[in-house]
Design a protein around this motif. Structure first.
Motif, mmCIF file in Angstrom:
data_model
loop_
_atom_site.group_PDB
_atom_site.id
_atom_site.type_symbol
_atom_site.label_atom_id
_atom_site.label_comp_id
_atom_site.label_asym_id
_atom_site.label_seq_id
_atom_site.Cartn_x
_atom_site.Cartn_y
_atom_site.Cartn_z
ATOM 1 N N THR A 1 -11.396 5.315 -0.538
ATOM 2 C CA THR A 1 -11.159 6.579 0.163
ATOM 3 C C THR A 1 -12.301 7.515 -0.193
ATOM 4 O O THR A 1 -12.477 7.861 -1.355
ATOM 5 N N GLY B 1 -3.319 3.673 -6.332
ATOM 6 C CA GLY B 1 -2.394 3.315 -5.249
ATOM 7 C C GLY B 1 -2.013 4.509 -4.384
ATOM 8 O O GLY B 1 -0.998 4.494 -3.700
ATOM 9 N N LYS C 1 -8.985 -3.003 -3.478
ATOM 10 C CA LYS C 1 -9.061 -3.127 -4.945
ATOM 11 C C LYS C 1 -10.275 -2.394 -5.496
ATOM 12 O O LYS C 1 -10.320 -2.029 -6.645
ATOM 13 N N ALA D 1 -7.259 3.635 4.433
ATOM 14 C CA ALA D 1 -7.819 2.371 3.951
ATOM 15 C C ALA D 1 -7.413 2.152 2.497
ATOM 16 O O ALA D 1 -7.316 3.094 1.711
ATOM 17 N N VAL D 2 -7.184 0.894 2.170
ATOM 18 C CA VAL D 2 -6.707 0.512 0.831
ATOM 19 C C VAL D 2 -7.536 -0.670 0.362
ATOM 20 O O VAL D 2 -7.792 -1.583 1.141
#
Ligand SMILES: Nc1nc2c(ncn2[C@@H]2O[C@H](COP(=O)(O)OP(=O)(O)O)[C@@H](O)[C@H]2O)c(=O)[nH]1
Ligand SMILES: [Mg+2]
Length: 457
Positions: free
Chosen positions: A143, A120, A138, A135-136
């Motif tokens: 990254t 996170g 699951k 950018a995020v």
């Protein structure tokens, strides 16, 4: 029902109490009670000059006394609009090299956020910055390069160094990742004034033991102060587990003081279930910590630690030198506000490194590429985005203020192309719409994003 974590003192005992009322008064709490988990409504002043937020943290007396003096008080009248990114590359570049608008008594803190992939880190950076610049997703390795975010408030500048998850030569080879992923986090920590170690408490593997790569990083830079951030507490059903996790990951010592956590004695059926879970978990994307010492030479060469040190670290569960421990949900703005205040208070007198209008060192094009990649990772099986490339065909700042962007997506196979396009083009349309919306909030203007897909072997 909510849980309140209270610490009588690090030296004496650490208790978890179940409180029936989420807004139970704190008047009868121990004087060492740091803050209550949902103990008060967000932003409620405790009458001692600083506010409680739903974030729960364990912290040092020195920090608290500074807080109590009012330095870190949340003051809504001083709300700062987060900076944005200029959509023109050249302008963004000249902003980056522009002389900082240095105030009197300027303060600065460089913060390296490290942790296993998916902990996170980028979510936390975005929340701290107030805009989604990283950018995020699951999927691990969203990254892929380190980037920085700049948070400027009053006389203080916090520079957030978002890193790719710490990884190993074996994993870099296995996932066809860039070699820079190996070196960047190490260099980032070297340059930092504070290391934030993020751990996903909903990840069974991460909870028992600090990621081996993280331990290596901390051991190599013992002089850089580090704090532990237990993230995704919203996903943890049993909040009392947080104390056990804290004890494990800190070796029972925080800021030089010993924690005493009484373990919950589980009924036999609960133990059996835990065993079963441990046996059946661990498929898919997860990267298990600790398993790569056999990565041997690579690790040793990069970390500068001897074989003996690496071997000793393999059995080490936690780090006994954390200054503080925070328990947050990075998706929750209120939780992250607590951490933000902590960073602001921790900033040291020093010159700002960037102009206060700077939000990130990424180019507008990089942000666009990463945002599109995030959506591809979110909606497609990982082998598709992992093998795709992108090219920006058009970048046009219209007179009416709209930004027109066209991106070509290159896939390896015909079957991948079908997946990206989706039924009646719905998938690619959704990716373009969602990425466009995200970019609008970063560039502060309407963004029209068009995507096209092509097979290129
Ligand atoms: N439920 C929940 N999900 C979170 C939280 N923080 C991050 N996530 C999710 O965890 C995933 C990985 O987050 P990301 O920031 O990309 O992790 P990174 O690889 O460490 O940068 C994403 O799907 C996030 O939405 C949290 O506090 N609660
Ligand atoms: Mg990330």
């Amino acid at each position: 029902m909510a849980f309140r974590v209270s610490i009588s003192t690090f030296g004496k005992s650490l208790r978890v109490r179940r409180v029936a009322n989420v807004s139970a008064p704190l008047a009868n709490a121990s004087p060492f009670l740091r803050t209550g988990w949902a103990a008060r409504p967000p932003g409620t002043n405790n009458g001692h000059g600083f506010r409680f937020t739903p974030a729960c943290f364990i912290t040092s007396d020195a920090f608290l006394s500074r807080l109590a003096k009012g330095k870190a008080e949340t003051d809504d009248t001083h709300y700062h609009h987060p900076a944005s990114v200029l959509p023109d590359s050249a302008e963004q570049l000249s902003l980056l090299v522009k002389d900082p608008d240095q105030p009197e008594n300027s303060k600065v803190l460089r913060v390296a956020i490290i942790g296993a992939p998916n902990a996170g880190k980028s979510t936390l950076s975005n929340q701290l910055l107030g805009r989604k610049v990283f950018a995020v997703s699951k999927k691990v390795h969203t990254t892929r390069a380190r980037a920085l975010g700049v948070l400027t408030e009053d006389d203080t500048q916090i520079i957030l160094l978002d890193t790719p998850g710490l990884t190993t030569p074996t994993k870099v080879k296995r996932h066809q990742l860039e070699k820079s992923l190996l070196e960047d986090p190490w260099n980032t920590v070297k340059e930092a004034g504070l290391v934030v170690v993020m751990v996903d408490v909903s990840d069974k593997w991460a909870c028992n033991k600090l990621d081996f790569e993280v331990l290596k990083c901390l051991t190599q830079h013992p002089d850089v102060p580090a704090v532990l951030v237990l993230n995704k507490v919203d996903l943890l059903k049993s909040k009392s587990r947080l104390l056990e996790i804290t004890a494990d990951l800190t070796c029972g010592v925080v800021n030089g003081r010993k924690l005493q956590v009484r373990r919950v004695i589980k009924p036999p059926w609960a133990e059996r279930r835990t065993d079963r879970e441990a046996r059946t978990s661990g498929s898919g994307d997860e990267e298990k910590p600790g398993g790569d010492v056999a990565d041997g030479e690579g690790s040793e060469a990069l970390s500068g630690l001897s074989k003996e040190q690496l071997r000793a670290l393999k059995t080490q569960q936690g780090w006994a030198h954390f200054k503080d421990v925070f328990m947050v949900s990075a998706v929750d703005g209120e939780d992250v506000e607590t951490l933000k205040r902590y960073l602001v208070v921790g900033a040291k007198p020093g010159s700002w490194q960037y102009h206060s209008d700077v939000l990130t060192d990424q180019t507008p094009e990089e942000i666009c590429t990463n945002t599109v990649r995030e959506k591809l990772l979110e909606y497609l099986p990982k082998e598709v985005p992992y093998t795709m490339t992108q090219a920006i065909d058009l970048w046009h700042d219209r007179e009416n203020g709209e930004l027109d962007i066209a991106v070509k997506l290159y896939v390896k196979k015909e079957s991948h192309m079908k997946m990206v396009i989706g039924q009646a083009g719905q998938m690619v349309a959704r990716i373009a719409r969602e990425a466009g919306d995200d970019l609008s909030t970063v560039f502060l203007r309407e963004v029209k994003l068009r995507l096209s897909v092509k097979v290129k072997n």
